[in-house]
Design an enzyme around this catalytic site. Structure first.
Site, PDB file in Angstrom:
ATOM      1  N   GLN A 173       0.814  -1.205   0.000  1.00 23.37           N
ATOM      2  CA  GLN A 173       0.000   0.000   0.000  1.00 23.37           C
ATOM      3  C   GLN A 173       0.856   1.267   0.000  1.00 23.37           C
ATOM      4  O   GLN A 173       2.039   1.241   0.294  1.00 23.37           O
ATOM      5  CB  GLN A 173      -0.913   0.014   1.224  1.00 23.37           C
ATOM      6  CG  GLN A 173      -1.981  -1.069   1.206  1.00 23.37           C
ATOM      7  CD  GLN A 173      -2.901  -0.974   2.409  1.00 23.37           C
ATOM      8  OE1 GLN A 173      -2.760  -1.734   3.344  1.00 23.37           O
ATOM      9  NE2 GLN A 173      -3.827  -0.046   2.373  1.00 23.37           N
ATOM     10  N   HIS A 174       0.202   2.369  -0.348  1.00 21.51           N
ATOM     11  CA  HIS A 174       0.685   3.742  -0.138  1.00 21.51           C
ATOM     12  C   HIS A 174       1.774   4.215  -1.092  1.00 21.51           C
ATOM     13  O   HIS A 174       2.037   5.409  -1.172  1.00 21.51           O
ATOM     14  CB  HIS A 174       1.207   3.945   1.292  1.00 21.51           C
ATOM     15  CG  HIS A 174       0.304   3.477   2.368  1.00 21.51           C
ATOM     16  ND1 HIS A 174      -1.030   3.836   2.440  1.00 21.51           N
ATOM     17  CD2 HIS A 174       0.541   2.674   3.438  1.00 21.51           C
ATOM     18  CE1 HIS A 174      -1.564   3.268   3.508  1.00 21.51           C
ATOM     19  NE2 HIS A 174      -0.644   2.564   4.129  1.00 21.51           N
ATOM     20  N   ASP A 186      -2.435  -4.816   0.125  1.00 22.13           N
ATOM     21  CA  ASP A 186      -2.048  -6.111   0.666  1.00 22.13           C
ATOM     22  C   ASP A 186      -2.836  -6.514   1.903  1.00 22.13           C
ATOM     23  O   ASP A 186      -3.226  -7.686   2.051  1.00 22.13           O
ATOM     24  CB  ASP A 186      -0.547  -6.163   0.945  1.00 22.13           C
ATOM     25  CG  ASP A 186      -0.020  -4.993   1.765  1.00 22.13           C
ATOM     26  OD1 ASP A 186      -0.823  -4.143   2.215  1.00 22.13           O
ATOM     27  OD2 ASP A 186       1.213  -4.921   1.954  1.00 22.13           O
TER      28      ASP A 186
END
Length: 481
Positions: free
Chosen positions: A81-82, A239
């Protein structure tokens, strides 16, 4: 490969350090083929990766799956992520992706919180008070430090978006991963125009948010990947949301994930908004919510301590009095982006094994401290914790979680839960089922339950005391070359 009972699907986990692909029988959940290939991540002040490595790793992982991948009817990608992926007009990376564990944007995070109403306003708006892991702060950092890169950017993606787009030719994301950006409003479930305007990010540069159960497209990169014409591509997700699908998670069940980062989360039907910033109010991939707390330092940090001591990771020894806060990469929970590791209570008779156990204790303390905030008030706090991730099968990790939580611990037999969750999402496209129900039918959460032991209140209190006393030192920004 033995004959499958049903159609085959592919689930992908593109994580921080590698890409894994599973070919799964959609009827039974049996893994019929698998592959894995590594990525590299920069060291030093930043944490960056070239997205083209992810694509090359996906190709290699699928190649290892052989003919089974060619027979797949659907595919889905779960990803770290991110991460901020910036693409030029030709779809090539402008620069390496800024990963989730790149904390250089801590000053921008603090500034954005102040400029847009404070922590409570951010929590109510986006579900999350932005720390340096959140994508919106990375874009602000890039705009401030590399304006030429921002001017060259024609598209902004998350890691799983990048791979899905290369699969389909369509710019898409999903609500689970979008909710970790800081520019997606959890109340309206749409991009937040005020936040985007404030950071100077044109919403036209962002992908379309695909609804749960919607097809993102069909595989068109057939010259590079083994998929046949018409292979369906699901929305994919972040995830943690993928792992929640992979467990078939129901509301109220707590998950503790031990990977490069550590996370605690649970599915909730209530939209989270924690003004303290400890809990990120993420969306899940189904239409519910996934309140989550994350630490930056988990298995990698503890393994580094073991390596420094010249010990096997299981070579722990009991012993009171020594505290090790393994904040080797700064920390997200607690919010200490500039922290480094801290050792307190060292004596002549302290052994290496006791120091290693203290590293485990410090890592688990951070996760358990957020657990009550993640769970809804009516959740059963005596129920087993689901322990997943790379560390879940380590005896030292299991025993540390049991001792510091005082709860039973269940270790699912299924491995690669992010990839299995993506596979369940792909299977849902074919069957019309809820992907979590698909995973429950596959029995992915089944596994041994380790009984509860008495909670080690003394160690918990000692770590909390050291953390409190050392806060000014841990918060101090140091020069690191």
């Amino acid at each position: 490969m033995s004959a499958a009972e049903g159609p085959l699907v592919v689930g992908v986990d593109t994580s921080t350090q590698s890409t894994k692909a599973l070919v799964v029988d959609a009827s039974t959940g049996r893994v019929v083929a698998s592959g894995q290939a590594p990525h590299t991540v920069s060291t030093g002040a930043g944490r960056e990766s070239d997205p083209r490595q992810w694509w090359d790793a996906l190709r290699e992982a699928l190649h290892q799956c052989g003919d089974a991948a060619h027979e797949a009817a659907a595919v889905s990608i779960g990803g770290q992520q991110h991460g901020l992926v910036t693409l030029d007009a030709q779809g090539d990376p402008v620069r390496p992706a800024l990963l989730w564990n790149d904390v250089r944007s801590a000053p921008q995070a603090r500034r954005l919180i102040d400029e847009l109403g404070g922590p409570k306003a951010w929590a109510e708006r986006t579900g999350t008070v932005p720390g340096p892991s959140i994508t919106v702060t990375k874009w602000a950092w890039l705009a401030e430090n590399e304006p030429d890169a921002v001017r060259a950017t024609a598209a902004v993606r998350l890691p799983h978006d990048y791979l899905t787009e290369r699969l389909t030719g369509e710019a898409t994301t999903d609500r689970g991963d979008a909710s970790g950006t800081g520019w997606w409003a959890s109340g309206s479930e749409a991009y937040d125009e005020e936040v985007l305007a404030h950071i100077g990010l044109d919403p036209a540069l962002l992908p379309r948010v695909v609804r749960p159960g919607e097809v993102a497209g069909t595989a068109h990169a057939r010259d590079e990947l083994p998929f046949s014409r018409g292979t369906l591509v699901a929305a994919g997700t972040g995830d943690n949301a993928a792992a929640a699908l992979g467990l078939g998670l129901r509301p109220g069940t707590a998950v503790l994930s031990l990977g490069t980062s550590g996370t605690v989360y649970a599915v909730s039907t209530r939209r989270p908004a924690d003004p303290t910033g400890t809990v990120a109010g993420f969306a899940d991939a189904r239409g519910d919510w996934l309140p989550l707390a994350c630490t930056l330092n988990c298995t990698l940090a503890v393994d580094r301590v073991a390596a420094l001591l010249g010990l096997d990771r299981e070579a722990v020894e009991p012993g009171a009095g020594v505290t090790l806060l393994p904040y080797l990469d700064g920390e997200r929970t607690p919010d200490l982006p500039h922290a480094s590791g801290l050792l307190h209570g060292l004596r002549h008779d302290t052994t290496g094994g006791q120091l290693l156990q203290a590293a485990y204790d410090g890592a688990v303390h951070s996760l358990l401290g957020a657990l009550d905030l993640v769970l809804d008030a009516d959740a059963d706090r005596s129920a087993p914790l689901l322990l997943i991730g790379g560390g879940a099968r380590g005896t030292a990790w299991q025993q540390t979680v049991r001792r510091l939580s005082g709860r039973p611990v269940q270790v699912p037999d299924a491995r690669e839960l992010v990839a299995l969750g993506a596979a369940a999402q792909a299977a849902g496209l074919l069957t019309g089922e809820d992907p979590a129900a698909v995973a429950r039918r596959w029995g992915t959460a089944h596994g041994p339950v380790l009984d509860a032991v008495e909670r080690d209140e003394e160690t918990l209190a000692r770590i909390a005391g050291v953390l409190s006393d050392a806060a000014p030192l841990l918060e101090r920004e140091s020069n690191r070359n």
